[in-house]
Design a protein around this motif. Structure first.
Motif, short mmCIF file in Angstrom:
data_model
loop_
_atom_site.label_atom_id
_atom_site.label_comp_id
_atom_site.label_asym_id
_atom_site.label_seq_id
_atom_site.Cartn_x
_atom_site.Cartn_y
_atom_site.Cartn_z
N CYS A 1 -4.80 6.40 -2.66
CA CYS A 1 -3.91 5.30 -2.30
C CYS A 1 -3.76 4.37 -3.51
O CYS A 1 -4.68 4.27 -4.32
N HIS B 1 0.85 -1.18 0.00
CA HIS B 1 0.00 0.00 0.00
C HIS B 1 0.89 1.24 0.00
O HIS B 1 1.87 1.29 0.73
N ALA B 2 0.57 2.22 -0.83
CA ALA B 2 1.30 3.49 -0.80
C ALA B 2 0.29 4.64 -0.80
O ALA B 2 -0.73 4.58 -1.49
N HIS B 3 0.57 5.66 -0.01
CA HIS B 3 -0.29 6.85 0.08
C HIS B 3 0.22 7.84 -0.96
O HIS B 3 1.32 8.38 -0.82
NI NI Z 1 -3.12 5.21 1.77
#
Ligand code: NI
Length: 134
Positions: free
Chosen positions: A96, A88-90
């Protein structure tokens, strides 16, 4: 390795050479091998819809979307047998990106991916499924 000689018409050969160049292949052979692998994989998936596979599922979503992040986590827990890992990456305040690595029966992996991608707020989703059936 075996050497194959094939004949194709001029237009198709030109189109193929363009593909080789635009995709950055070192040579025609490597491009042809990838096309052939993709076709064989697609045929295997059709012939063995319940056969084993590995897959990546990627999608974007807005984590402010009501309950969505929680729903996605629930879905992955419900299918922990298929879900190997999730990254997961913001991307910014809202957006996201997640990539889920999946392994299991092709039909089950596909059904799980479709149900994730069908969630309201999940965008630009894509499943890449590779058959492991020999
Ligand atoms: Ni995120």
């Amino acid at each position: 390795m075996r050497r194959l000689t094939i004949s194709i018409d001029d237009d198709l050969a030109d189109t193929f050479d363009k593909l080789v160049n635009t995709q950055g292949y070192a040579n025609r052979s490597e491009a042809f091998r990838d096309l052939l692998r993709a076709e064989l994989d697609s045929q295997r998936l059709q012939a063995y819809p319940k056969g084993p596979c590995v897959a990546t599922l990627s999608y974007l979503y807005d984590h402010h979307e009501r309950q969505l992040a929680m729903r996605l986590a629930h879905m992955q827990h419900d299918h922990h047998d298929l879900t190997i890992s999730t990254t997961h990456a913001h991307l910014d305040h809202h957006l996201c990106i997640e990539t889920v690595i999946l392994q299991g029966r092709s039909d089950e992996v596909r059904a799980f991916a479709e149900s994730v991608l069908a969630q309201p707020g999940v965008k630009h989703g894509k499943l890449h499924l590779v058959s492991l059936k020999a």
